[in-house]
Design an enzyme around this catalytic site. Structure first.
Site, PDB file in Angstrom:
ATOM      1  CB  ILE A 159      57.658  40.636  -6.653  1.00  0.00           C
ATOM      2  CG1 ILE A 159      57.531  41.139  -5.208  1.00  0.00           C
ATOM      3  CG2 ILE A 159      57.987  41.779  -7.606  1.00  0.00           C
ATOM      4  CD1 ILE A 159      58.849  41.602  -4.609  1.00  0.00           C
ATOM      5  CD  GLU A 170      63.916  37.135  -0.796  1.00  0.00           C
ATOM      6  OE1 GLU A 170      63.218  36.191  -0.384  1.00  0.00           O
ATOM      7  OE2 GLU A 170      63.878  37.556  -1.967  1.00  0.00           O
ATOM      8  CG  HIS A 180      60.513  37.639  -3.157  1.00  0.00           C
ATOM      9  ND1 HIS A 180      61.779  37.715  -3.703  1.00  0.00           N
ATOM     10  CD2 HIS A 180      59.655  37.669  -4.191  1.00  0.00           C
ATOM     11  CE1 HIS A 180      61.688  37.796  -5.017  1.00  0.00           C
ATOM     12  NE2 HIS A 180      60.412  37.767  -5.336  1.00  0.00           N
ATOM     13  CB  CYS A 235      60.739  34.665  -6.880  1.00  0.00           C
ATOM     14  SG  CYS A 235      59.491  35.505  -7.857  1.00  0.00           S
ATOM     15  CB  SER A 294      64.223  33.080 -14.120  1.00  0.00           C
ATOM     16  OG  SER A 294      63.200  33.330 -15.064  1.00  0.00           O
TER      17      SER A 294
HETATM   18  N1  GLN Z   1      59.152  37.387 -13.135  1.00  0.00           N
HETATM   19  C1  GLN Z   1      60.473  36.925 -12.799  1.00  0.00           C
HETATM   20  C2  GLN Z   1      60.925  35.826 -13.739  1.00  0.00           C
HETATM   21  O1  GLN Z   1      60.159  35.314 -14.498  1.00  0.00           O
HETATM   22  C3  GLN Z   1      60.555  36.449 -11.363  1.00  0.00           C
HETATM   23  C4  GLN Z   1      60.234  37.584 -10.424  1.00  0.00           C
HETATM   24  C5  GLN Z   1      60.899  37.505  -9.113  1.00  0.00           C
HETATM   25  O2  GLN Z   1      61.883  36.766  -8.912  1.00  0.00           O
HETATM   26  N2  GLN Z   1      60.438  38.309  -8.196  1.00  0.00           N
HETATM   27  O3  GLN Z   1      62.047  35.459 -13.727  1.00  0.00           O
END
Ligand code: GLN
Length: 198
Positions: A140, A179, A177, A77, A48
């Site tokens: 994830i 997708e 996710h 996510c 992010s």
């Molecule tokens: N850990 C990521 C974040 O903080 C997000 C992980 C993901 O999009 N699979 O941006």
């Protein structure tokens, strides 16, 4: 129907494949002009902070906010983090650029090291159409929803009560996710929100 997927970083190709499998025109969005003529936008998972910095660099922040005021948006996510108004105290990088549109507070990397990645079957309240099949949610290094406020409401929780998906009018966020599975129900649900707005 024409749906954009923000293609700055992360798992955008997988969303495009899901949309195409549903017979929808899917386009990669990298510049403000790419938003023209779209009926909805997906912000994918990835990192992010990176997505935020690239969005600033490409002049996308205000155009994305203006787009979101009119059209459905779905953040998965990292996309969920980017859409949130607040990032909780426990999170790293609290000064990262956020779209800051959705009335939710999120905590980044909320599931600790041992369970960096895991899968869980979720009951999704908005799918309550009698099929009863849990949704195979892939997490994830996922964020969690600390709170849904104002107009936002939680639409899915883990068995321990942790909130992992929310909706606010035409906007959707998921910690996980869809997708990365072959279950099209979340994409179909998003397209139903798009169809309502069109
Ligand atoms: N850990 C990521 C974040 O903080 C997000 C992980 C993901 O999009 N699979 O941006």
């Amino acid at each position: 129907m024409r749906i954009g997927v923000l293609a700055l970083q992360g798992a955008f190709i997988e969303h495009i494949k899901m949309l195409r499998a549903l017979g929808v025109e899917a386009v990669e969005v990298r510049l403000p002009a790419d938003l023209e003529g779209l009926d909805g936008l997906i912000i994918p998972g990835g990192e992010s902070t990176t997505i935020g910095k690239l969005a600033v660099m490409y002049g996308l922040m205000e155009p994305l906010r203006q787009f979101a005021a009119q059209k459905p948006l779905w953040g998965t996510c990292a996309g969920m983090i980017f859409m949130a108004k607040e990032i909780g105290n426990g999170s790293a990088g609290r000064d990262q650029p956020l779209l800051g549109i959705m009335d939710v507070e999120v905590e980044r990397n909320a599931f600790g090291r041992q369970v960096d990645s895991f899968e869980a079957g979720l009951d999704v309240s908005v799918f309550a159409n009698g099929d009863g099949e849990p949704f195979p949610a892939v997490f994830i290094r996922a964020p969690r929803l600390v709170a849904a406020k104002g107009e936002a409401w939680v639409i899915a929780k883990l068995a321990d009560g942790t909130a992992v998906a929310a909706q606010q009018g035409k906007w959707l966020v998921t910690s996980f996710h869809p997708e990365l599975t072959d279950d099209l129900r979340f994409h179909k649900y998003f397209l139903s929100l798009v169809a309502e707005e069109k």
